[in-house]
Scaffold this active site. Structure first.
Site, PDB file in Angstrom:
ATOM      1  CG  HIS A   1       1.907   9.193  -1.322  1.00  0.00           C
ATOM      2  ND1 HIS A   1       1.720  10.361  -2.053  1.00  0.00           N
ATOM      3  CD2 HIS A   1       1.623   8.182  -2.172  1.00  0.00           C
ATOM      4  CE1 HIS A   1       1.335  10.052  -3.270  1.00  0.00           C
ATOM      5  NE2 HIS A   1       1.277   8.733  -3.374  1.00  0.00           N
TER       6      HIS A   1
ATOM      7  CG  HIS B   1       1.865   3.517  -2.680  1.00  0.00           C
ATOM      8  ND1 HIS B   1       0.495   3.510  -2.828  1.00  0.00           N
ATOM      9  CD2 HIS B   1       2.302   4.587  -3.384  1.00  0.00           C
ATOM     10  CE1 HIS B   1       0.117   4.530  -3.588  1.00  0.00           C
ATOM     11  NE2 HIS B   1       1.195   5.208  -3.937  1.00  0.00           N
TER      12      HIS B   1
HETATM   13  P1  AMP Z   1      -0.040   7.944  -6.099  1.00  0.00           P
HETATM   14  O1  AMP Z   1      -0.603   7.426  -7.395  1.00  0.00           O
HETATM   15  O2  AMP Z   1       1.284   7.327  -5.754  1.00  0.00           O
HETATM   16  O3  AMP Z   1      -0.021   9.456  -6.039  1.00  0.00           O
HETATM   17  O4  AMP Z   1      -1.018   7.399  -4.995  1.00  0.00           O
HETATM   18  C1  AMP Z   1      -2.022   8.141  -4.374  1.00  0.00           C
HETATM   19  C2  AMP Z   1      -2.803   7.173  -3.543  1.00  0.00           C
HETATM   20  O5  AMP Z   1      -3.603   7.909  -2.620  1.00  0.00           O
HETATM   21  C3  AMP Z   1      -3.761   6.271  -4.329  1.00  0.00           C
HETATM   22  O6  AMP Z   1      -3.397   4.906  -4.140  1.00  0.00           O
HETATM   23  C4  AMP Z   1      -5.137   6.590  -3.734  1.00  0.00           C
HETATM   24  O7  AMP Z   1      -5.953   5.451  -3.611  1.00  0.00           O
HETATM   25  C5  AMP Z   1      -4.769   7.170  -2.380  1.00  0.00           C
HETATM   26  N1  AMP Z   1      -5.748   8.066  -1.812  1.00  0.00           N
HETATM   27  C6  AMP Z   1      -6.323   9.145  -2.399  1.00  0.00           C
HETATM   28  N2  AMP Z   1      -7.167   9.763  -1.549  1.00  0.00           N
HETATM   29  C7  AMP Z   1      -7.104   9.063  -0.383  1.00  0.00           C
HETATM   30  C8  AMP Z   1      -7.743   9.199   0.885  1.00  0.00           C
HETATM   31  N3  AMP Z   1      -8.613  10.181   1.128  1.00  0.00           N
HETATM   32  N4  AMP Z   1      -7.460   8.295   1.844  1.00  0.00           N
HETATM   33  C9  AMP Z   1      -6.588   7.289   1.606  1.00  0.00           C
HETATM   34  N5  AMP Z   1      -5.943   7.116   0.434  1.00  0.00           N
HETATM   35  C10 AMP Z   1      -6.206   7.990  -0.552  1.00  0.00           C
END
Ligand code: AMP
Ligand code: ZN
Length: 139
Positions: A99, A101
């Site tokens: 993903h 951001h």
């Molecule tokens: P990372 O640390 O780059 O792996 O980021 C994962 C991101 O996914 C975090 O910012 C979380 O807040 C986000 N996240 C986790 N579960 C969900 C969800 N169900 N819907 C939207 N965002 C999510």
């Protein structure tokens, strides 16, 4: 992938505040909203992160970034956007479905600090490292 939370969002089995979707990608608001409008864009195909992403998946994923960045800027009144991508635990990845951001920036008081440590340039070391990396790129 059954246990992957982002695959569940793709499948529609858990809710998400979607801002864009097509056959290959989906973008939705991050639940933690580091800055207002904080959005994740993901490939629908389950890929762990950039380190094992096929070029075709990357092309599609990144091709969608500018239009979403522009829409976020307009919708939030942001003065800028940061694109952040964490690959593996050492880099802060917590969800192991690739993903990107997108973080709208709303001025210096928006709560997000990204600090780059700067070092004096060492040109011979840069040249040597560039050669090592370029050999890997050409493998
Ligand atoms: P990372 O640390 O780059 O792996 O980021 C994962 C991101 O996914 C975090 O910012 C979380 O807040 C986000 N996240 C986790 N579960 C969900 C969800 N169900 N819907 C939207 N965002 C999510
Ligand atoms: Zn997944």
């Amino acid at each position: 992938m059954e246990n992957c939370i982002f695959c569940q969002i793709v499948a529609g089995t858990i809710p998400a505040a979607k801002v864009y979707e097509d056959e290959q990608v989906v973008a939705f608001l991050d639940i933690t909203q580091v800055t207002p409008g904080h959005t994740l864009i993901i490939p629908k195909q389950h890929v762990r992160n950039l380190l094992d992403m096929p070029d075709t998946t990357a092309s599609t994923l990144f091709a969608n970034v500018p239009k979403i960045a522009r829409a976020l800027t307009k919708a939030t009144g942001a003065q800028g956007i940061n694109l952040v991508n964490n690959n593996e635990e050492a880099a802060g990845q917590t969800v192991f479905h690739a993903h990107l951001h997108l973080l709208p920036r709303l001025g210096h008081q928006d709560g997000l600090t990204i600090d780059f440590t700067t070092n004096e340039p060492n040109f011979p070391a840069l040249a040597e490292l560039a050669q090592t990396i370029s050999q890997e790129v050409s493998q």
